[in-house]
Design a protein around this motif. Structure first.
Motif, short mmCIF file in Angstrom:
data_model
loop_
_atom_site.label_atom_id
_atom_site.label_comp_id
_atom_site.label_asym_id
_atom_site.label_seq_id
_atom_site.Cartn_x
_atom_site.Cartn_y
_atom_site.Cartn_z
N UNK A 292 0.87 -1.18 0.00
CA UNK A 292 0.00 0.00 0.00
C UNK A 292 0.91 1.23 0.00
N UNK A 293 1.15 1.80 -1.15
CA UNK A 293 2.07 2.93 -1.24
C UNK A 293 1.38 4.24 -0.89
N UNK A 294 2.17 5.32 -0.84
CA UNK A 294 1.62 6.62 -0.47
C UNK A 294 0.56 7.10 -1.46
N UNK A 295 0.69 6.75 -2.73
CA UNK A 295 -0.31 7.16 -3.71
C UNK A 295 -1.67 6.53 -3.40
N UNK A 296 -1.66 5.27 -2.97
CA UNK A 296 -2.91 4.61 -2.63
C UNK A 296 -3.56 5.27 -1.42
N UNK A 297 -2.73 5.64 -0.44
CA UNK A 297 -3.26 6.33 0.73
C UNK A 297 -3.85 7.68 0.32
N UNK A 298 -3.13 8.42 -0.51
CA UNK A 298 -3.60 9.74 -0.94
C UNK A 298 -4.87 9.65 -1.77
N UNK A 299 -5.04 8.55 -2.51
CA UNK A 299 -6.24 8.39 -3.33
C UNK A 299 -7.48 8.21 -2.46
#
Length: 336
Positions: free
Chosen positions: A274-281
């Motif tokens: 779960x990368x930062x982009x997934x969290x930000x999405x």
């Protein structure tokens, strides 16, 4: 039915907070001008007890479940709960319903998770009969009730239906007053809202009469980095629920890797996927302005009622949700 509009807040679930702390957050939301406060039901507060406390302690804010499952209670009992709330707070109650998940229904409650769409359709029809003050006469495959009439009815309680997959989105358009969408980045709402509208048209309804609500994880407190790591775990946990997983496929590029690691019992490897982009999405973190920007993006995407789900930076953190509620309200007011 009037489409609901405004800015809502969902009280955080499974936070280790007391009922009094949840009540304080609901009062704070009203003080800061939020239109709605929702209470989820997972393993924290029991929804009708909590909503009753909120109804008795506020005067303006709409209140509802976000969501209450259709397996754990009969349609009659659920309708009685909402009718009781509406008798105390007329015009302020929303009945948020959904299928919940196999983990909650089967593992926690020991019930069968069968035919969710058919069950919900019968359940909603039964609740509408009760809300109109009429006697039930239902002999469905999943809901059966004869001769019941609520002593506190009739009441005006909009039905909000949680929906993620295409068939449930169409069903929400066909039978609900408001479709409640979740776990979706702003740029993915268009196709989902189109499915709600399609379901309304197929049922002979005016698509514009079905409101769109959408919740998202939000944090605007002082401990952003801790909150980011906690939300990374939230994204993973919800993405691993079989009924929820398709909603995360577009935003979580490592979904398959995470699922394989999860199935193997390697939670840390799953979390690394779960990368930062997934969290930000899926989550809006930062300042009040950062979260207000997500609210604006949802409205731009066609959402009538954005709803901020406000967890703390760590379990037991009541200050973070309070900061989020206050700071987002101030920032959203400046933007509007």
């Amino acid at each position: 039915m009037t489409v609901l509009r405004g800015l809502g807040v969902t009280l955080p679930v499974d936070e280790g907070l007391t009922a009094g702390q949840y009540l304080d957050l609901a009062r704070l939301a009203e003080e800061h001008g939020y239109s709605d406060v929702l209470v989820g039901e997972v393993a924290g507060p029991e929804v009708f007890s909590m909503l009753g406390m909120i109804a008795a302690s506020t005067s303006r804010i709409r209140l509802g479940s976000g969501i209450v499952g259709v397996y754990q209670r009969t349609a009659v009992l659920t309708a009685m709960g909402f009718t009781t709330l509406a008798s105390l707070a007329p015009g302020r109650v929303l009945a948020g319903l959904g299928a919940s998940s196999p983990i909650i229904v089967e593992q926690w409650h020991g019930l069968g998770f069968d035919a969710p769409r058919a069950r919900i359709e019968e359940y909603v029809a039964t609740m509408r009969t009760i809300f109109r003050g009429e006697r039930t006469d239902v002999d469905g495959e999943h809901v059966r009730s004869h001769g019941f009439r609520a002593g506190l009815g009739p009441v005006d309680v909009p039905i909000v239906l949680a929906a993620m997959n295409p068939r449930m989105l169409r069903l929400a358009g066909a039978i609900a007053d408001v479709a409640f969408l979740t776990w979706t980045p702003p740029d993915e709402y268009g196709p989902k809202i189109a499915l709600v509208r399609e379901g309304a048209r197929e049922a002979g309804r005016d698509p514009d009469e079905v409101g769109i609500a959408a919740s998202f994880w939000a944090y605007a407190g002082d401990r952003v980095e801790e909150a980011r790591e906690r939300m990374r775990r939230f994204v993973l946990q919800y993405a691993m629920v079989p009924t929820h997983r398709p909603s995360f496929r577009a935003s979580l590029s490592g979904l398959d890797r995470a699922a394989d690691a999860w199935a193997a019992g390697d939670r840390e490897a799953a979390l690394r996927a779960v990368d930062d982009d997934a969290v930000a999405a899926m989550c809006a973190l930062g300042t009040g302005d950062d979260v207000a920007a997500r609210v604006a993006a949802l409205r731009e995407a066609g959402v009538d009622l954005p709803i901020a789900l406000t967890p703390g930076a760590v379990p037991g953190d009541a200050e973070g949700p309070a900061q989020t509620i206050a700071r987002v309200a101030d920032a959203a007011a400046v933007r509007s």
